[in-house]
Design a protein around this motif. Structure first.
Motif, PDB file in Angstrom:
ATOM      1  N   ASN A   1     -10.115  60.517  20.533  1.00 16.48           N
ATOM      2  CA  ASN A   1      -9.705  60.815  19.157  1.00 16.48           C
ATOM      3  C   ASN A   1      -9.010  62.175  19.098  1.00 16.48           C
ATOM      4  O   ASN A   1      -7.927  62.312  18.506  1.00 16.48           O
ATOM      5  CB  ASN A   1     -10.947  60.801  18.267  1.00 16.48           C
ATOM      6  CG  ASN A   1     -10.712  61.321  16.864  1.00 16.48           C
ATOM      7  OD1 ASN A   1     -10.619  62.526  16.657  1.00 16.48           O
ATOM      8  ND2 ASN A   1     -10.645  60.437  15.888  1.00 16.48           N
TER       9      ASN A   1
ATOM     10  N   ALA B   1      -5.580  62.130  20.813  1.00 16.86           N
ATOM     11  CA  ALA B   1      -4.553  61.514  19.962  1.00 16.86           C
ATOM     12  C   ALA B   1      -4.066  62.513  18.919  1.00 16.86           C
ATOM     13  O   ALA B   1      -2.858  62.608  18.645  1.00 16.86           O
ATOM     14  CB  ALA B   1      -5.113  60.259  19.292  1.00 16.86           C
TER      15      ALA B   1
ATOM     16  N   THR C   1     -10.536  55.821  16.630  1.00 14.10           N
ATOM     17  CA  THR C   1      -9.326  56.071  15.848  1.00 14.10           C
ATOM     18  C   THR C   1      -9.514  55.825  14.364  1.00 14.10           C
ATOM     19  O   THR C   1      -8.636  56.156  13.575  1.00 14.10           O
ATOM     20  CB  THR C   1      -8.158  55.182  16.336  1.00 14.10           C
ATOM     21  OG1 THR C   1      -8.437  53.811  16.041  1.00 14.10           O
ATOM     22  CG2 THR C   1      -7.938  55.355  17.836  1.00 14.10           C
ATOM     23  N   ASP C   2     -10.651  55.263  13.966  1.00 15.95           N
ATOM     24  CA  ASP C   2     -10.883  54.959  12.551  1.00 15.95           C
ATOM     25  C   ASP C   2     -12.357  55.179  12.238  1.00 15.95           C
ATOM     26  O   ASP C   2     -13.219  54.394  12.653  1.00 15.95           O
ATOM     27  CB  ASP C   2     -10.489  53.509  12.249  1.00 15.95           C
ATOM     28  CG  ASP C   2     -10.447  53.200  10.762  1.00 15.95           C
ATOM     29  OD1 ASP C   2     -11.145  53.893   9.998  1.00 15.95           O
ATOM     30  OD2 ASP C   2      -9.736  52.259  10.360  1.00 15.95           O
TER      31      ASP C   2
ATOM     32  N   SER D   1      -9.132  60.310  11.542  1.00 17.83           N
ATOM     33  CA  SER D   1      -8.839  58.906  11.832  1.00 17.83           C
ATOM     34  C   SER D   1      -7.333  58.777  12.092  1.00 17.83           C
ATOM     35  O   SER D   1      -6.561  58.503  11.162  1.00 17.83           O
ATOM     36  CB  SER D   1      -9.254  58.009  10.664  1.00 17.83           C
ATOM     37  OG  SER D   1     -10.648  58.047  10.447  1.00 17.83           O
ATOM     38  N   PRO D   2      -6.885  58.967  13.323  1.00 14.07           N
ATOM     39  CA  PRO D   2      -5.446  58.945  13.600  1.00 14.07           C
ATOM     40  C   PRO D   2      -4.767  57.616  13.297  1.00 14.07           C
ATOM     41  O   PRO D   2      -3.545  57.579  13.189  1.00 14.07           O
ATOM     42  CB  PRO D   2      -5.357  59.303  15.089  1.00 14.07           C
ATOM     43  CG  PRO D   2      -6.729  59.108  15.639  1.00 14.07           C
ATOM     44  CD  PRO D   2      -7.671  59.343  14.517  1.00 14.07           C
ATOM     45  N   ILE D   3      -5.534  56.552  13.118  1.00 18.55           N
ATOM     46  CA  ILE D   3      -4.944  55.275  12.730  1.00 18.55           C
ATOM     47  C   ILE D   3      -4.217  55.407  11.393  1.00 18.55           C
ATOM     48  O   ILE D   3      -3.302  54.635  11.085  1.00 18.55           O
ATOM     49  CB  ILE D   3      -6.025  54.165  12.660  1.00 18.55           C
ATOM     50  CG1 ILE D   3      -5.385  52.769  12.644  1.00 18.55           C
ATOM     51  CG2 ILE D   3      -6.929  54.352  11.462  1.00 18.55           C
ATOM     52  CD1 ILE D   3      -4.857  52.320  13.962  1.00 18.55           C
TER      53      ILE D   3
ATOM     54  N   GLY E   1      -9.177  50.949  18.920  1.00 19.31           N
ATOM     55  CA  GLY E   1      -8.349  51.524  19.969  1.00 19.31           C
ATOM     56  C   GLY E   1      -7.096  50.697  20.200  1.00 19.31           C
ATOM     57  O   GLY E   1      -5.990  51.240  20.345  1.00 19.31           O
TER      58      GLY E   1
ATOM     59  N   TYR F   1      -4.637  51.099  17.379  1.00 17.51           N
ATOM     60  CA  TYR F   1      -3.866  52.340  17.477  1.00 17.51           C
ATOM     61  C   TYR F   1      -2.746  52.202  18.511  1.00 17.51           C
ATOM     62  O   TYR F   1      -1.636  52.717  18.305  1.00 17.51           O
ATOM     63  CB  TYR F   1      -4.776  53.515  17.827  1.00 17.51           C
ATOM     64  CG  TYR F   1      -4.068  54.848  17.752  1.00 17.51           C
ATOM     65  CD1 TYR F   1      -3.598  55.337  16.536  1.00 17.51           C
ATOM     66  CD2 TYR F   1      -3.831  55.606  18.892  1.00 17.51           C
ATOM     67  CE1 TYR F   1      -2.931  56.547  16.453  1.00 17.51           C
ATOM     68  CE2 TYR F   1      -3.165  56.824  18.820  1.00 17.51           C
ATOM     69  CZ  TYR F   1      -2.709  57.277  17.598  1.00 17.51           C
ATOM     70  OH  TYR F   1      -2.038  58.478  17.513  1.00 17.51           O
TER      71      TYR F   1
END
Length: 348
Positions: free
Chosen positions: A199, A202, A225-226, A268-270, A295, A298
């Motif tokens: 995470n 990213a 990612t979320d 949360s990079p998503i 994952g 993403y």
């Protein structure tokens, strides 16, 4: 050394010997001992992994998330040492990185100057440190023929979000500014991590692209990612496969301030708006992992944004297989693949 410490040391040696012996058994024997094969979502769990999980249940070993945080951290270190063993490395030394503890691993074939991967450990933003991921970092550096710089960032509950995110960015900025002093090729800098560390990696990659900082590659191993986890894999694998719903709930409780938006793209990079110029990515997932689907989602988001992406699922593995490099066959083989692909990507 006290008698209690000596007994604890003997117990650890016995535990390690039993685990290593069980993981070295022929696979048909492991399968018989583990019981009926575990098949979910069209995937079959690796017999050695199934046997290890069965042994854990029979021994009634509690998960780290069931303990107070300090004891949980000790448990994670203990489990990591059992699974990691002692891996060879060309050279290793500790050094400060942007005011944070760091450890530089140099593969035997790395040479005077080589690609460098800034590595950020997993552990739900509450567990893990340089020692918990020492073994896989050694494997990465040695098998990839590169330098790996691991950094120990701040964690919750003592230092909640965005402390870890800020530390990860500061560490990468330090790497860019000090590449020559640590034998790193400034044109072949990378960032990577597993789980919570994935995470953070990213997030670093996104911010590096926004700022125009040099980044050649990102390695995301079963990244979170979320923070909302709205996926089928979360429902399928949240119990019985090491990473549990209770662990993930505790991670959010420890790291995310009350009332904070779980869709914050730094968390949360998503949900991030992806900038142009993002580094190529190698995204790794495990078949029996609650984080699998987010994952892979993403990875698709990166690809849709025009980023060069390789997505690889190891369908017979569980979350945390990246730490299993000292026992068994299938998990160490998977980590070796990750290392070799990382090295190849950074030498292109």
């Amino acid at each position: 050394m006290s008698i209690k410490q000596r007994l604890a040391g003997v117990s650890t040696l016995v535990e390690a010997s039993v685990l290593k012996a069980a993981m070295a058994l022929p696979e048909p024997v492991q399968a018989r001992l583990a019981g009926k094969p575990v098949v979910l979502d069209g995937q079959t769990l690796a017999p050695e992994t199934q046997l290890a999980l069965t042994m854990q249940r029979l021994a009634r070993l509690p998960g780290a998330e069931t303990m107070p945080i300090p004891e949980g951290r000790e448990a994670v270190l203990h489990h990591s040492a059992l699974a990691g063993g002692h891996q060879p490395i060309g050279a290793v030394r500790d050094l400060p990185v942007a005011g944070l503890p760091g450890r530089l691993y140099t593969g035997s074939s790395a040479g005077a100057t080589s690609p460098l991967l800034l590595f950020l450990h997993g552990g739900g933003f509450m567990y893990g440190d340089l020692d918990s991921h020492d073994a896989p970092c050694r494997v990465l550096a040695e098998r990839a023929g590169i330098r790996v710089l691991a950094v120990d960032y701040r964690m919750g509950p003592e230092d909640p979000f965005p402390a870890a995110y800020d530390d990860a960015l500061a560490a990468f900025e330090w790497v860019v500014a000090n590449a020559a002093s640590i034998g790193a090729d400034p044109d072949r800098l990378a960032v990577g991590g597993d789980s919570a560390g994935g995470n953070l990696a990213a997030g670093v990659a996104i911010e590096a692209a926004r700022r125009g900082l040099p980044l050649a590659f990102q390695l995301l191993v079963y990244p979170m990612t979320d923070a909302e986890h709205p996926t089928r894999s979360y429902e399928l694998f949240q119990e019985g496969f090491y990473l549990s719903k209770a662990f993930m709930d505790l991670a959010n409780e420890c790291y995310v301030p009350p009332g904070h938006d779980l869709r914050d793209p730094r968390l949360s990079p998503i949900h991030a708006d992806l900038p142009a110029g993002l580094a190529p990515a190698y995204v790794v997932t495990a078949g029996f992992d609650p984080l699998r689907d987010e994952g892979e989602a993403y990875a698709r988001k990166l690809a849709d944004a025009g980023v060069e992406v390789e997505l690889q699922r190891f369908p017979d593995q569980i979350h945390s297989f990246f730490n299993i490099v000292g026992v068994g066959r299938r998990s160490p083989a998977a980590v070796a693949v990750i290392a070799v692909k990382t090295g190849a990507a950074l030498r292109r």
